[in-house]
Scaffold this motif. Structure first.
Motif, mmCIF file in Angstrom:
data_model
loop_
_atom_site.group_PDB
_atom_site.id
_atom_site.type_symbol
_atom_site.label_atom_id
_atom_site.label_comp_id
_atom_site.label_asym_id
_atom_site.label_seq_id
_atom_site.Cartn_x
_atom_site.Cartn_y
_atom_site.Cartn_z
ATOM 1 N N LYS A 1 14.768 90.356 -16.894
ATOM 2 C CA LYS A 1 15.734 91.508 -16.659
ATOM 3 C C LYS A 1 16.078 91.753 -15.262
ATOM 4 N N VAL A 2 14.868 91.312 -14.310
ATOM 5 C CA VAL A 2 15.100 91.386 -12.905
ATOM 6 C C VAL A 2 16.140 90.410 -12.558
ATOM 7 N N MET A 3 16.015 88.810 -13.199
ATOM 8 C CA MET A 3 17.097 87.985 -12.990
ATOM 9 C C MET A 3 18.319 88.344 -13.340
ATOM 10 N N GLU A 4 18.361 89.006 -14.174
ATOM 11 C CA GLU A 4 19.668 89.418 -15.036
ATOM 12 C C GLU A 4 20.072 90.157 -14.084
ATOM 13 N N VAL A 5 19.895 91.139 -13.522
ATOM 14 C CA VAL A 5 20.125 92.027 -12.365
ATOM 15 C C VAL A 5 20.825 91.116 -11.179
ATOM 16 N N GLU A 6 20.057 90.403 -10.845
ATOM 17 C CA GLU A 6 20.375 89.697 -9.477
ATOM 18 C C GLU A 6 21.723 88.749 -9.728
ATOM 19 N N ARG A 7 21.459 88.056 -10.923
ATOM 20 C CA ARG A 7 22.571 87.214 -11.254
ATOM 21 C C ARG A 7 24.005 88.061 -11.583
ATOM 22 N N MET A 8 24.041 89.244 -12.310
ATOM 23 C CA MET A 8 25.005 89.939 -12.400
ATOM 24 C C MET A 8 25.546 90.416 -11.316
ATOM 25 N N ALA A 9 24.711 90.823 -10.157
ATOM 26 C CA ALA A 9 25.185 91.450 -9.095
ATOM 27 C C ALA A 9 26.026 90.284 -8.098
ATOM 28 N N GLN A 10 25.157 88.934 -8.391
ATOM 29 C CA GLN A 10 25.951 88.095 -7.474
ATOM 30 C C GLN A 10 27.251 87.587 -8.004
ATOM 31 N N TYR A 11 27.406 87.531 -9.420
ATOM 32 C CA TYR A 11 28.494 87.289 -10.327
ATOM 33 C C TYR A 11 29.603 88.384 -9.822
ATOM 34 N N ALA A 12 29.196 89.623 -9.815
ATOM 35 C CA ALA A 12 30.141 90.610 -9.589
ATOM 36 C C ALA A 12 30.869 90.404 -7.950
#
Length: 234
Positions: free
Chosen positions: A203-214
């Motif tokens: 979940k932490v990785m998901e938040v980071e990846r989504m932030a990078q993608y945004a």
């Protein structure tokens, strides 16, 4: 069986002799009565000798209480065994469901920006269904864990009762079964906790990846808007 056939043959011979004496002497006399009495005694005695009787022990109250305590420990052990098996299986199924969700989420994160809207919607539907399954597994774990705790308490009471009644062996066996069950459940609980830890990391990785993608999408939009601004200035 051979003795029984011998006694039966002997009794038939006596009955035949008695009928012969009666037919020759219509008036029953002293000897006839004696003969009847002898035949009756032999018949009853022969029947009793031929039938084996099992002697029942005269059990004391202590013996009966010990036996009852042993039966209680046996039934409690069965209850504990079934409850332990159910709880371990539930923890295992929960761990599998969590690992499946982790795999789905990582697959989605690796495919960011590469999926069509339809493909993205499909994988999100699968992720939502998997999360619902995890929630159901959690409820099952809680339910079976309460049952297992009840079984442990019952076994502890049964072990104490067996020890108090003098059934030391049954008490020792019961406490050993409790220790084994606790060890098995603890191992299954660790697997479940490890799965939860990995899910939290995902979940932490998901938040980071989504932030990078945004952020990458914003940069892309800004780069696309810059030429238009220059055009407006010209």
């Amino acid at each position: 069986m051979a003795a029984l056939r011998t006694v039966t043959s002997y009794l038939r011979l006596l009955r035949s002799s008695a009928r012969f004496l009666v037919n020759n002497n219509r008036k029953p006399g002293k000897w006839t009565n004696i003969l009847y009495s002898s035949i009756a005694s032999l018949t009853v005695g022969g029947g009793l000798c031929a039938i084996p009787f099992k002697q029942v022990d005269n059990l004391s109250h202590d013996s009966l209480v010990k036996r009852a305590a042993s039966l209680v420990t046996d039934s409690s052990s069965t209850f504990l065994s079934q409850a332990t098996l159910a709880l371990i299986d539930t923890f295992t199924e929960y761990s599998k469901a969590v690992h499946t969700l982790i795999a789905l989420q990582r697959r989605y994160l690796d495919s960011l920006g590469k999926l069509t809207p339809a493909e993205e919607d499909t994988i999100w539907q699968v992720i939502i269904g998997q999360r619902a399954q995890i929630s159901e597994r959690q409820d099952e774990c809680k339910r079976f864990e309460l049952t297992w705790i009840t079984a442990v308490r019952l076994c502890e009471t049964a072990a104490e009762a067996a020890y108090t009644s003098g059934a030391e062996h049954a008490s020792i066996t019961m406490r050993t079964n409790i220790q084994v069950a606790e060890t098995q459940v603890e191992e299954a609980r660790k697997l479940s906790a490890d799965a939860d830890k990995k899910l939290a990391e995902t979940k932490v990785m998901e938040v980071e990846r989504m932030a990078q993608y945004a952020a990458s999408l914003e940069n892309t939009n800004e780069e696309e808007e810059i030429p238009e601004a220059y055009l407006r200035e010209d």
